[in-house]
Design a protein around this motif. Structure first.
Motif, PDB file in Angstrom:
ATOM      1  N   VAL A   3       0.844  -1.199   0.000  1.00 17.29           N
ATOM      2  CA  VAL A   3       0.000   0.000   0.000  1.00 17.29           C
ATOM      3  C   VAL A   3       0.877   1.245   0.000  1.00 17.29           C
ATOM      4  CG1 VAL A   3      -1.714   1.306   1.341  1.00 17.29           C
ATOM      5  CG2 VAL A   3      -1.887  -1.190   1.178  1.00 17.29           C
ATOM      6  N   LEU A   4       1.967   1.188   0.759  1.00 15.12           N
ATOM      7  CA  LEU A   4       2.874   2.333   0.881  1.00 15.12           C
ATOM      8  C   LEU A   4       4.203   2.024   0.206  1.00 15.12           C
ATOM      9  CD1 LEU A   4       2.438   3.215   4.670  1.00 15.12           C
ATOM     10  CD2 LEU A   4       1.277   4.257   2.709  1.00 15.12           C
ATOM     11  N   PRO A   5       4.883   3.037  -0.292  1.00 17.26           N
ATOM     12  CA  PRO A   5       6.242   2.821  -0.789  1.00 17.26           C
ATOM     13  C   PRO A   5       7.115   2.281   0.348  1.00 17.26           C
ATOM     14  CG  PRO A   5       5.465   5.045  -1.314  1.00 17.26           C
ATOM     15  CD  PRO A   5       4.464   4.435  -0.393  1.00 17.26           C
ATOM     16  N   PRO A   6       8.074   1.421   0.047  1.00 20.54           N
ATOM     17  CA  PRO A   6       8.887   0.798   1.099  1.00 20.54           C
ATOM     18  C   PRO A   6       9.543   1.773   2.076  1.00 20.54           C
ATOM     19  CG  PRO A   6       9.267  -0.301  -0.985  1.00 20.54           C
ATOM     20  CD  PRO A   6       8.406   0.898  -1.276  1.00 20.54           C
ATOM     21  N   ALA A   7      10.044   2.903   1.595  1.00 20.05           N
ATOM     22  CA  ALA A   7      10.710   3.854   2.494  1.00 20.05           C
ATOM     23  C   ALA A   7       9.715   4.447   3.491  1.00 20.05           C
ATOM     24  CB  ALA A   7      11.394   4.963   1.699  1.00 20.05           C
ATOM     25  N   LEU A   8       8.510   4.812   3.021  1.00 23.69           N
ATOM     26  CA  LEU A   8       7.493   5.355   3.923  1.00 23.69           C
ATOM     27  C   LEU A   8       7.034   4.283   4.902  1.00 23.69           C
ATOM     28  CD1 LEU A   8       5.622   7.597   4.893  1.00 23.69           C
ATOM     29  CD2 LEU A   8       4.053   7.010   3.019  1.00 23.69           C
ATOM     30  N   LEU A   9       6.829   3.069   4.418  1.00 26.90           N
ATOM     31  CA  LEU A   9       6.420   1.976   5.297  1.00 26.90           C
ATOM     32  C   LEU A   9       7.458   1.756   6.396  1.00 26.90           C
ATOM     33  CD1 LEU A   9       4.535  -0.301   6.117  1.00 26.90           C
ATOM     34  CD2 LEU A   9       5.694  -1.752   4.422  1.00 26.90           C
ATOM     35  N   SER A  10       8.719   1.788   6.038  1.00 27.75           N
ATOM     36  CA  SER A  10       9.785   1.614   7.029  1.00 27.75           C
ATOM     37  C   SER A  10       9.734   2.702   8.096  1.00 27.75           C
ATOM     38  CB  SER A  10      11.140   1.637   6.308  1.00 27.75           C
ATOM     39  OG  SER A  10      12.194   1.518   7.223  1.00 27.75           O
ATOM     40  N   ASP A  11       9.515   3.953   7.680  1.00 31.81           N
ATOM     41  CA  ASP A  11       9.422   5.057   8.635  1.00 31.81           C
ATOM     42  C   ASP A  11       8.194   4.912   9.536  1.00 31.81           C
ATOM     43  OD1 ASP A  11      11.724   6.141   7.565  1.00 31.81           O
ATOM     44  OD2 ASP A  11      10.707   7.789   6.524  1.00 31.81           O
ATOM     45  N   VAL A  12       7.060   4.521   8.949  1.00 28.86           N
ATOM     46  CA  VAL A  12       5.836   4.354   9.735  1.00 28.86           C
ATOM     47  C   VAL A  12       6.023   3.254  10.776  1.00 28.86           C
ATOM     48  CG1 VAL A  12       3.419   3.643   9.605  1.00 28.86           C
ATOM     49  CG2 VAL A  12       4.309   5.276   7.958  1.00 28.86           C
ATOM     50  N   VAL A  13       6.613   2.140  10.378  1.00 34.13           N
ATOM     51  CA  VAL A  13       6.849   1.035  11.317  1.00 34.13           C
ATOM     52  C   VAL A  13       7.799   1.485  12.433  1.00 34.13           C
ATOM     53  CG1 VAL A  13       7.881  -1.265  11.553  1.00 34.13           C
ATOM     54  CG2 VAL A  13       6.303  -0.793   9.671  1.00 34.13           C
ATOM     55  N   ALA A  14       8.839   2.250  12.091  1.00 34.80           N
ATOM     56  CA  ALA A  14       9.777   2.744  13.110  1.00 34.80           C
ATOM     57  C   ALA A  14       9.077   3.673  14.100  1.00 34.80           C
ATOM     58  CB  ALA A  14      10.946   3.470  12.447  1.00 34.80           C
ATOM     59  N   VAL A  15       8.212   4.557  13.602  1.00 34.46           N
ATOM     60  CA  VAL A  15       7.498   5.485  14.479  1.00 34.46           C
ATOM     61  C   VAL A  15       6.565   4.713  15.415  1.00 34.46           C
ATOM     62  CG1 VAL A  15       5.727   7.298  14.515  1.00 34.46           C
ATOM     63  CG2 VAL A  15       7.737   7.531  13.034  1.00 34.46           C
ATOM     64  N   VAL A  16       5.816   3.759  14.884  1.00 31.95           N
ATOM     65  CA  VAL A  16       4.917   2.967  15.734  1.00 31.95           C
ATOM     66  C   VAL A  16       5.708   2.193  16.778  1.00 31.95           C
ATOM     67  CG1 VAL A  16       3.359   0.974  15.743  1.00 31.95           C
ATOM     68  CG2 VAL A  16       2.985   2.857  14.150  1.00 31.95           C
ATOM     69  N   ALA A  17       6.837   1.634  16.388  1.00 32.62           N
ATOM     70  CA  ALA A  17       7.670   0.905  17.353  1.00 32.62           C
ATOM     71  C   ALA A  17       8.110   1.811  18.492  1.00 32.62           C
ATOM     72  CB  ALA A  17       8.886   0.306  16.645  1.00 32.62           C
ATOM     73  N   GLU A  18       8.513   3.027  18.170  1.00 34.60           N
ATOM     74  CA  GLU A  18       8.936   3.975  19.209  1.00 34.60           C
ATOM     75  C   GLU A  18       7.767   4.365  20.107  1.00 34.60           C
ATOM     76  OE1 GLU A  18      11.893   4.744  20.085  1.00 34.60           O
ATOM     77  OE2 GLU A  18      12.933   3.899  18.357  1.00 34.60           O
ATOM     78  N   LEU A  19       6.608   4.651  19.494  1.00 34.68           N
ATOM     79  CA  LEU A  19       5.467   5.091  20.295  1.00 34.68           C
ATOM     80  C   LEU A  19       4.941   3.983  21.200  1.00 34.68           C
ATOM     81  CD1 LEU A  19       3.497   7.304  17.745  1.00 34.68           C
ATOM     82  CD2 LEU A  19       5.138   8.014  19.505  1.00 34.68           C
ATOM     83  N   VAL A  20       4.854   2.766  20.697  1.00 39.00           N
ATOM     84  CA  VAL A  20       4.395   1.661  21.543  1.00 39.00           C
ATOM     85  C   VAL A  20       5.441   1.358  22.610  1.00 39.00           C
ATOM     86  CG1 VAL A  20       3.705  -0.768  21.618  1.00 39.00           C
ATOM     87  CG2 VAL A  20       2.899   0.694  19.768  1.00 39.00           C
ATOM     88  N   GLY A  21       6.707   1.388  22.239  1.00 38.66           N
ATOM     89  CA  GLY A  21       7.768   1.179  23.228  1.00 38.66           C
ATOM     90  C   GLY A  21       7.709   2.203  24.349  1.00 38.66           C
ATOM     91  N   ASN A  22       7.470   3.455  23.992  1.00 40.29           N
ATOM     92  CA  ASN A  22       7.339   4.507  25.007  1.00 40.29           C
ATOM     93  C   ASN A  22       6.119   4.275  25.883  1.00 40.29           C
ATOM     94  OD1 ASN A  22       9.629   5.798  24.147  1.00 40.29           O
ATOM     95  ND2 ASN A  22       8.561   7.463  23.124  1.00 40.29           N
ATOM     96  N   ALA A  23       5.014   3.849  25.275  1.00 45.16           N
ATOM     97  CA  ALA A  23       3.798   3.581  26.053  1.00 45.16           C
ATOM     98  C   ALA A  23       4.052   2.477  27.075  1.00 45.16           C
ATOM     99  CB  ALA A  23       2.655   3.187  25.113  1.00 45.16           C
ATOM    100  N   VAL A  24       4.771   1.463  26.675  1.00 42.74           N
ATOM    101  CA  VAL A  24       5.061   0.342  27.575  1.00 42.74           C
ATOM    102  C   VAL A  24       6.015   0.769  28.693  1.00 42.74           C
ATOM    103  CG1 VAL A  24       6.194  -1.923  27.675  1.00 42.74           C
ATOM    104  CG2 VAL A  24       4.548  -1.423  25.854  1.00 42.74           C
ATOM    105  N   ARG A  25       7.032   1.558  28.357  1.00 39.71           N
ATOM    106  CA  ARG A  25       8.039   1.946  29.350  1.00 39.71           C
ATOM    107  C   ARG A  25       7.595   3.072  30.270  1.00 39.71           C
ATOM    108  NH1 ARG A  25      11.204   0.760  25.022  1.00 39.71           N
ATOM    109  NH2 ARG A  25      11.336   2.856  24.223  1.00 39.71           N
ATOM    110  N   HIS A  26       6.814   4.013  29.746  1.00 47.58           N
ATOM    111  CA  HIS A  26       6.591   5.245  30.500  1.00 47.58           C
ATOM    112  C   HIS A  26       5.149   5.529  30.890  1.00 47.58           C
ATOM    113  CE1 HIS A  26      10.730   6.160  29.561  1.00 47.58           C
ATOM    114  NE2 HIS A  26      10.489   6.101  28.267  1.00 47.58           N
ATOM    115  N   ALA A  27       4.204   4.708  30.473  1.00 50.01           N
ATOM    116  CA  ALA A  27       2.797   4.984  30.755  1.00 50.01           C
ATOM    117  C   ALA A  27       2.102   3.731  31.259  1.00 50.01           C
ATOM    118  CB  ALA A  27       2.099   5.502  29.499  1.00 50.01           C
ATOM    119  N   GLY A  28       0.963   3.937  31.845  1.00 51.18           N
ATOM    120  CA  GLY A  28       0.153   2.815  32.280  1.00 51.18           C
ATOM    121  C   GLY A  28      -0.655   2.264  31.120  1.00 51.18           C
TER     122      GLY A  28
END
Length: 139
Positions: free
Chosen positions: A37-62
């Motif tokens: 659906v997305l060009p590979p470079a954009l998909l890679s960036d989107v996956v990286a952003v989601v990984a960071e946001l979920v990782g932050n939610a797990v480490r720093h939030a309830g």
């Protein structure tokens, strides 16, 4: 592999456990849903952003009720290509709102929101009665 550049608006929402495996599940689900659906470079960036946001939610939030984090994404046409909005919702933190910080060269963490800021067109935080959402838009 051909990539579809014109996409009608599409949205997904998944709930993952509030632990490190939840971040992995979110990455895999997002990559599977948006491959082709997305060009590979954009998909890679989107996956990286989601990984960071979920990782932050797990480490720093309830968690949200049920011990989970909600991950949502929406793809829409934008300027001849596609734009993606991702949103990670957790139970929030009583300490502070998420904000980028400067991590020293010897620190092993602390760069997550700086990465999100670098890869995204814009991002932000919203709080409501249920919790806190950190969102980012990429195109």
């Amino acid at each position: 592999m051909s990539v579809t550049m014109a996409v009608a608006e599409r949205a997904w929402c998944v709930v993952v456990p509030h632990h490190a495996q939840g971040a992995q599940q979110a990455r895999h689900r997002l990559a599977a849903e948006l491959a082709g659906v997305l060009p590979p470079a954009l998909l890679s960036d989107v996956v990286a952003v989601v990984a960071e946001l979920v990782g932050n939610a797990v480490r720093h939030a309830g968690p949200l009720p049920g011990g989970v984090v909600r991950v949502a994404w929406r793809v829409r046409e934008f300027g001849g290509g596609n734009a993606v909005e991702v949103r990670v919702t957790d139970g929030g933190s009583t300490i502070a709102l998420p904000a980028p910080r400067i991590a020293g060269p010897e620190e092993v963490d602390g760069r997550g929101l700086t990465i999100v800021e670098a890869l995204s067109d814009r991002w932000g935080v919203e709080k409501d009665g249920l919790g806190q959402s950190v969102w980012a838009e990429l195109s």
